[in-house]
Design an enzyme around this catalytic site. Structure first.
Site, PDB file in Angstrom:
ATOM      1  NE  ARG A  62      14.296  -9.687   3.932  1.00  0.00           N
ATOM      2  CZ  ARG A  62      15.258  -8.695   3.760  1.00  0.00           C
ATOM      3  NH1 ARG A  62      15.390  -8.126   2.386  1.00  0.00           N
ATOM      4  NH2 ARG A  62      15.570  -8.141   4.788  1.00  0.00           N
ATOM      5  CD  GLU A  99      21.608  -0.695   3.855  1.00  0.00           C
ATOM      6  OE1 GLU A  99      20.985  -1.637   3.646  1.00  0.00           O
ATOM      7  OE2 GLU A  99      21.624   0.423   3.563  1.00  0.00           O
TER       8      GLU A  99
HETATM    9  O1  LIG Z   1      24.847  -7.604   4.056  1.00  0.00           O
HETATM   10  P1  LIG Z   1      24.027  -7.165   5.487  1.00  0.00           P
HETATM   11  O2  LIG Z   1      24.345  -5.764   5.875  1.00  0.00           O
HETATM   12  O3  LIG Z   1      24.573  -8.274   6.502  1.00  0.00           O
HETATM   13  O4  LIG Z   1      22.504  -7.271   5.078  1.00  0.00           O
HETATM   14  C1  LIG Z   1      22.046  -8.317   4.643  1.00  0.00           C
HETATM   15  C2  LIG Z   1      20.944  -8.989   5.102  1.00  0.00           C
HETATM   16  O5  LIG Z   1      19.895  -8.178   5.537  1.00  0.00           O
HETATM   17  C3  LIG Z   1      18.569  -8.812   5.639  1.00  0.00           C
HETATM   18  O6  LIG Z   1      18.317  -9.814   6.333  1.00  0.00           O
HETATM   19  P2  LIG Z   1      17.620  -9.214   7.656  1.00  0.00           P
HETATM   20  O7  LIG Z   1      18.591  -9.281   8.792  1.00  0.00           O
HETATM   21  O8  LIG Z   1      17.078  -7.781   7.769  1.00  0.00           O
HETATM   22  O9  LIG Z   1      16.510 -10.158   8.080  1.00  0.00           O
HETATM   23  P3  LIG Z   1      15.188 -10.911   7.291  1.00  0.00           P
HETATM   24  O10 LIG Z   1      15.604 -11.588   6.170  1.00  0.00           O
HETATM   25  O11 LIG Z   1      14.533 -11.550   8.572  1.00  0.00           O
HETATM   26  O12 LIG Z   1      14.342  -9.711   6.933  1.00  0.00           O
HETATM   27  C4  LIG Z   1      18.902  -9.650   4.038  1.00  0.00           C
HETATM   28  O13 LIG Z   1      17.858 -10.599   3.866  1.00  0.00           O
HETATM   29  C5  LIG Z   1      20.317  -9.974   4.169  1.00  0.00           C
HETATM   30  O14 LIG Z   1      20.356 -11.281   5.160  1.00  0.00           O
HETATM   31  N1  LIG Z   2      18.624  -1.957   1.951  1.00  0.00           N
HETATM   32  C1  LIG Z   2      18.418  -3.017   2.158  1.00  0.00           C
HETATM   33  N2  LIG Z   2      17.026  -3.577   1.691  1.00  0.00           N
HETATM   34  C2  LIG Z   2      16.481  -5.065   1.738  1.00  0.00           C
HETATM   35  N3  LIG Z   2      17.434  -5.786   2.518  1.00  0.00           N
HETATM   36  C3  LIG Z   2      18.419  -5.489   3.278  1.00  0.00           C
HETATM   37  N4  LIG Z   2      19.321  -6.081   3.933  1.00  0.00           N
HETATM   38  C4  LIG Z   2      20.269  -5.134   4.284  1.00  0.00           C
HETATM   39  N5  LIG Z   2      20.031  -3.969   3.525  1.00  0.00           N
HETATM   40  C5  LIG Z   2      19.150  -3.956   2.898  1.00  0.00           C
END
Ligand SMILES: O=P(O)(O)OC[C@H]1O[C@H](OP(=O)(O)OP(=O)(O)O)[C@H](O)[C@@H]1O
Ligand SMILES: Nc1ncnc2[nH]cnc12
Length: 174
Positions: A62, A99
């Site tokens: 994202r 998370e």
């Molecule tokens: O602060 P944190 O606990 O590290 O979480 C935040 C991250 O989690 C999500 O990515 P995700 O790894 O789910 O990947 P995606 O963008 O491919 O969905 C979001 O886009 C952040 O990069």
């Molecule tokens: N609660 C949440 N929703 C969307 N993206 C996330 N990345 C980490 N935690 C998330």
């Protein structure tokens, strides 16, 4: 600004128990699908950038969606930080927790010029694991992280505490 926050917050959908029980997932796809809202979010991040920026870094996946248009608007390059095994040449890598799991992030260090002013862009700051690992990689690669910009921050997960002393901006806070 209040108007922008209200407009964007109304488009973020809460999805309970995704991807795991107990996690409320903040779905930004309706923001991205709305041409005016998407443009306003990008413009906000551009206006909030901390001075000149040489390189915008976005984290897979994202972070790519927001980081690339911010880079173009700032006249900066874009450097992807990717999940393990996706980048084809020599990488620096670091593992991190988030998370709902853990993962490894990688970057091509030769895409970060020595001393480059780097802005890190992502959609969500949650535990801060992704952002902290990204900052470490970028600094190992020779960049100077001048700021981090998020569409939203989940305050209750305290990600900001892992970015002590950094310029951290978030349009929405929950
Ligand atoms: O602060 P944190 O606990 O590290 O979480 C935040 C991250 O989690 C999500 O990515 P995700 O790894 O789910 O990947 P995606 O963008 O491919 O969905 C979001 O886009 C952040 O990069
Ligand atoms: N609660 C949440 N929703 C969307 N993206 C996330 N990345 C980490 N935690 C998330």
């Amino acid at each position: 600004m209040t108007d922008l926050r209200t407009e964007i917050a109304a488009l973020v959908h809460d999805v309970p128990d995704h991807p795991r029980p107990g996690v409320t997932f903040k779905d930004i796809t309706p923001v991205l699908a709305d041409a005016a809202a998407f443009a306003r979010v990008v413009d906000h991040m551009v206006q909030a950038a901390p001075g000149p920026v040489d390189v915008v870094v976005g984290m897979e996946a994202r972070g790519f969606i927001l980081g690339a248009p911010v880079a173009v608007a700032l006249g900066a390059g874009f450097v992807p930080v990717r999940k393990e095994g996706k980048l084809p040449r020599a990488t620096l890598s670091g593992s991190y927790d988030l998370e709902y799991g853990s993962a490894v992030l990688e970057v091509h260090p030769d895409t970060v010029p020595d001393g480059a002013r780097v802005l890190v862009v992502d959609d969500v700051l949650a535990t801060g694991g992704t952002a902290a690992a990204t900052v470490e990689l970028l600094e190992q690669a020779g960049g100077q992280v001048v700021g981090l910009s998020f569409l939203m921050e989940l305050d209750f997960l305290h990600g900001r505490s892992r970015l002590e002393g950094r310029d951290v901006q978030a349009l929405l806070r929950y």
